[in-house]
Design a protein around this motif. Structure first.
Motif, PDB file in Angstrom:
ATOM      1  N   GLY A 160      42.209  72.191  12.337  1.00  0.00           N
ATOM      2  CA  GLY A 160      42.102  71.441  13.581  1.00  0.00           C
ATOM      3  C   GLY A 160      42.073  69.936  13.440  1.00  0.00           C
ATOM      4  N   MET A 161      42.312  69.417  12.240  1.00  0.00           N
ATOM      5  CA  MET A 161      42.325  67.958  12.067  1.00  0.00           C
ATOM      6  C   MET A 161      43.513  67.356  12.822  1.00  0.00           C
ATOM      7  SD  MET A 161      41.083  65.154  10.851  1.00  0.00           S
ATOM      8  CE  MET A 161      39.855  65.533   9.602  1.00  0.00           C
ATOM      9  N   THR A 162      43.261  66.220  13.453  1.00  0.00           N
ATOM     10  CA  THR A 162      44.331  65.456  14.088  1.00  0.00           C
ATOM     11  C   THR A 162      45.042  64.672  12.987  1.00  0.00           C
ATOM     12  OG1 THR A 162      42.894  65.193  16.006  1.00  0.00           O
ATOM     13  CG2 THR A 162      44.829  63.741  15.880  1.00  0.00           C
ATOM     14  N   MET A 163      46.351  64.806  12.913  1.00  0.00           N
ATOM     15  CA  MET A 163      47.059  64.201  11.797  1.00  0.00           C
ATOM     16  C   MET A 163      48.359  63.525  12.214  1.00  0.00           C
ATOM     17  SD  MET A 163      46.351  67.410   9.148  1.00  0.00           S
ATOM     18  CE  MET A 163      47.686  67.072   8.051  1.00  0.00           C
TER      19      MET A 163
ATOM     20  N   LEU B 231      53.252  56.144  22.037  1.00  0.00           N
ATOM     21  CA  LEU B 231      52.957  57.376  21.304  1.00  0.00           C
ATOM     22  C   LEU B 231      51.523  57.799  21.594  1.00  0.00           C
ATOM     23  CD1 LEU B 231      53.810  59.452  19.069  1.00  0.00           C
ATOM     24  CD2 LEU B 231      52.858  57.863  17.396  1.00  0.00           C
ATOM     25  N   THR B 232      51.353  59.037  21.996  1.00  0.00           N
ATOM     26  CA  THR B 232      50.010  59.585  22.189  1.00  0.00           C
ATOM     27  C   THR B 232      49.840  60.781  21.275  1.00  0.00           C
ATOM     28  OG1 THR B 232      49.913  58.869  24.486  1.00  0.00           O
ATOM     29  CG2 THR B 232      48.425  60.638  23.864  1.00  0.00           C
ATOM     30  N   VAL B 233      48.806  60.727  20.462  1.00  0.00           N
ATOM     31  CA  VAL B 233      48.491  61.859  19.585  1.00  0.00           C
ATOM     32  C   VAL B 233      47.203  62.476  20.114  1.00  0.00           C
ATOM     33  CG1 VAL B 233      47.986  62.591  17.227  1.00  0.00           C
ATOM     34  CG2 VAL B 233      49.581  60.687  17.637  1.00  0.00           C
ATOM     35  N   HIS B 234      47.253  63.764  20.398  1.00  0.00           N
ATOM     36  CA  HIS B 234      46.108  64.456  20.994  1.00  0.00           C
ATOM     37  C   HIS B 234      45.195  65.035  19.931  1.00  0.00           C
ATOM     38  CE1 HIS B 234      49.429  64.454  23.928  1.00  0.00           C
ATOM     39  NE2 HIS B 234      48.461  64.217  24.805  1.00  0.00           N
ATOM     40  N   LYS B 235      43.957  65.254  20.335  1.00  0.00           N
ATOM     41  CA  LYS B 235      42.998  65.854  19.393  1.00  0.00           C
ATOM     42  C   LYS B 235      43.528  67.197  18.892  1.00  0.00           C
ATOM     43  CE  LYS B 235      39.013  63.443  21.115  1.00  0.00           C
ATOM     44  NZ  LYS B 235      37.849  63.389  21.997  1.00  0.00           N
ATOM     45  N   GLY B 236      43.503  67.353  17.588  1.00  0.00           N
ATOM     46  CA  GLY B 236      43.953  68.600  16.974  1.00  0.00           C
ATOM     47  C   GLY B 236      45.445  68.689  16.753  1.00  0.00           C
ATOM     48  N   GLU B 237      46.156  67.649  17.159  1.00  0.00           N
ATOM     49  CA  GLU B 237      47.614  67.694  17.058  1.00  0.00           C
ATOM     50  C   GLU B 237      48.097  67.178  15.694  1.00  0.00           C
ATOM     51  OE1 GLU B 237      51.424  66.552  19.916  1.00  0.00           O
ATOM     52  OE2 GLU B 237      49.713  65.192  19.883  1.00  0.00           O
ATOM     53  N   VAL B 238      49.200  67.718  15.223  1.00  0.00           N
ATOM     54  CA  VAL B 238      49.834  67.247  13.996  1.00  0.00           C
ATOM     55  C   VAL B 238      51.202  66.671  14.355  1.00  0.00           C
ATOM     56  CG1 VAL B 238      50.736  67.869  11.714  1.00  0.00           C
ATOM     57  CG2 VAL B 238      48.643  68.965  12.584  1.00  0.00           C
ATOM     58  N   VAL B 239      51.331  65.355  14.161  1.00  0.00           N
ATOM     59  CA  VAL B 239      52.594  64.683  14.467  1.00  0.00           C
ATOM     60  C   VAL B 239      53.238  64.247  13.157  1.00  0.00           C
ATOM     61  CG1 VAL B 239      53.638  62.636  15.534  1.00  0.00           C
ATOM     62  CG2 VAL B 239      51.854  63.910  16.752  1.00  0.00           C
ATOM     63  N   VAL B 240      54.445  64.697  12.921  1.00  0.00           N
ATOM     64  CA  VAL B 240      55.181  64.287  11.728  1.00  0.00           C
ATOM     65  C   VAL B 240      56.180  63.209  12.128  1.00  0.00           C
ATOM     66  CG1 VAL B 240      56.919  65.017  10.035  1.00  0.00           C
ATOM     67  CG2 VAL B 240      54.867  66.400  10.392  1.00  0.00           C
ATOM     68  N   VAL B 241      56.130  62.087  11.404  1.00  0.00           N
ATOM     69  CA  VAL B 241      57.031  60.968  11.673  1.00  0.00           C
ATOM     70  C   VAL B 241      58.092  60.932  10.577  1.00  0.00           C
ATOM     71  CG1 VAL B 241      57.216  58.465  11.964  1.00  0.00           C
ATOM     72  CG2 VAL B 241      55.149  59.666  12.740  1.00  0.00           C
TER      73      VAL B 241
ATOM     74  N   ARG C 166      51.964  77.521  11.648  1.00  0.00           N
ATOM     75  CA  ARG C 166      50.536  77.618  11.860  1.00  0.00           C
ATOM     76  C   ARG C 166      50.269  77.722  13.355  1.00  0.00           C
ATOM     77  NH1 ARG C 166      47.603  72.947  13.615  1.00  0.00           N
ATOM     78  NH2 ARG C 166      49.191  71.532  14.361  1.00  0.00           N
ATOM     79  N   ALA C 167      49.126  78.311  13.705  1.00  0.00           N
ATOM     80  CA  ALA C 167      48.740  78.335  15.105  1.00  0.00           C
ATOM     81  C   ALA C 167      48.282  76.926  15.471  1.00  0.00           C
ATOM     82  CB  ALA C 167      47.601  79.321  15.305  1.00  0.00           C
ATOM     83  N   SER C 168      48.801  76.389  16.546  1.00  0.00           N
ATOM     84  CA  SER C 168      48.480  75.011  16.893  1.00  0.00           C
ATOM     85  C   SER C 168      47.047  74.870  17.379  1.00  0.00           C
ATOM     86  CB  SER C 168      49.422  74.519  17.995  1.00  0.00           C
ATOM     87  OG  SER C 168      49.048  73.202  18.354  1.00  0.00           O
ATOM     88  N   SER C 169      46.414  73.749  16.982  1.00  0.00           N
ATOM     89  CA  SER C 169      45.074  73.465  17.488  1.00  0.00           C
ATOM     90  C   SER C 169      45.114  72.285  18.460  1.00  0.00           C
ATOM     91  CB  SER C 169      44.127  73.172  16.321  1.00  0.00           C
ATOM     92  OG  SER C 169      44.718  72.250  15.435  1.00  0.00           O
ATOM     93  N   ALA C 170      46.328  71.892  18.846  1.00  0.00           N
ATOM     94  CA  ALA C 170      46.473  70.722  19.715  1.00  0.00           C
ATOM     95  C   ALA C 170      45.800  70.939  21.064  1.00  0.00           C
ATOM     96  CB  ALA C 170      47.946  70.406  19.917  1.00  0.00           C
ATOM     97  N   THR C 171      45.113  69.895  21.540  1.00  0.00           N
ATOM     98  CA  THR C 171      44.503  69.921  22.862  1.00  0.00           C
ATOM     99  C   THR C 171      45.279  68.942  23.745  1.00  0.00           C
ATOM    100  OG1 THR C 171      43.050  68.048  22.419  1.00  0.00           O
ATOM    101  CG2 THR C 171      42.240  70.224  21.770  1.00  0.00           C
TER     102      THR C 171
END
Ligand code: ADP
Ligand code: MG
Length: 263
Positions: A209-212, A45-55, A15-20
């Motif tokens: 664009g959801m932060t996840m 850990l910092t998760v940015h707006k629009g970012e998808v982090v898989v743990v 997917r095209a990233s929406s991370a800011t």
């Protein structure tokens, strides 16, 4: 960010990233113990707006505990957690308010069994967000449509398949208009044929664009939807990287061992 490869089959296309670059969820030197067990060790850990982090990581490595601390379903012993610049309060109304800004979806769907599907998604907005019933129902129906269960609105959870119930759980979390969504192994309790219908909804959400933060063993999802993979073992973040790098060149022996067992 890479350019999407138009020749790749859809399932493999990133997917095209929406991370800011704006931090939304920040864990700053977080430690937690369960008695003698140092279950979270100096988590940064910092998760940015629009970012998808898989743990990802072995069972018992602290992934669920990490998710639960972000919502203060568990307290922490040291460090700080901030959500959109605000430190999580210890308790009370302020905590309830902040907690409702992060939607959580668990392995077990936890729908209210004696409420209809529509009631499941309208209850929170009416009770917590003070929406009128009409407003909540309009928005609720939109969300149920969006996750593909709009025609089931008047049924009860037990009348739906596991995959459908989990999609309702996602709609219910979204109905609260959260700033971020946390998924803790959302497909682990599902029959195999229902996994993709839930992952598709999650990919869609990421696309919008959801932060996840997503704890999952679904490596296909990690490869296509994650901006970043965080690998945990024994309560610590052992390594983090883009999915491309992580899956092709895991640096730590723990990650190499883990990937060797699951791939
Ligand atoms: P994961 O989600 O990665 O499988 P968990 O966060 O569920 O890991 O658990 C991490 C460790 O903490 C495990 O050893 C587990 O047994 C322990 N643990 C989890 N919850 C509790 C609790 N409420 N009390 C004591 N130990 C716990
Ligand atoms: Mg877990």
């Amino acid at each position: 960010p890479e350019t999407p490869d138009a020749t790749a089959p859809p399932a493999r296309r990133r997917r095209a990233s929406s991370a800011t670059s704006e931090p939304l969820i920040v864990l700053d030197h977080v430690d937690k113990w369960f008695g003698q067990l140092h279950v979270l060790q100096d988590i940064e850990l910092t998760v940015h707006k629009g970012e998808v982090v898989v743990v990802i990581g072995p069972s018992g490595s602290g992934k669920s505990t990490l998710c639960r601390t972000i919502n203060r379903l568990e307290t922490i012993d040291q460090g700080r957690i901030t959500l959109d610049g605000q430190e999580l309060p210890q308790e009370g109304k302020a905590l309830a308010a902040l907690r409702s800004e992060v939607g959580m979806v668990f392995q077990s769907f936890n729908l209210f069994a004696h409420k209809t599907i529509l009631e499941n998604v309208t209850l929170g907005p009416i009770k917590v967000r003070g929406r009128s019933r009409a407003q909540a129902e309009e928005r609720g129906r939109e969300l149920l449509d969006r996750v593909g269960v709009g025609h089931q609105a008047d049924k009860y959870p037990a009348q739906l398949s596991g995959g459908q119930q989990q999609r309702v759980a996602i709609a219910r979390a979204l109905a609260m208009e959260p700033k971020a969504m946390l998924f803790d192994e959302p497909t682990s309790a599902l029959d195999p044929e229902m996994i993709s219908e839930v992952l598709d909804v999650m990919v869609d959400l990421a696309q919008q664009g959801m932060t996840m933060i997503v704890v999952t063993h679904e490596m296909g999802f990690a490869r296509t939807a994650a901006d970043r993979v965080v690998f945990m073992a024994d309560g610590a973040i052992v390594e983090e990287n883009t999915p491309e790098e992580f899956f092709t060149h895991p640096r730590s022996a723990r990650a190499q061992d883990f990937l060797g067992k699951i791939l």
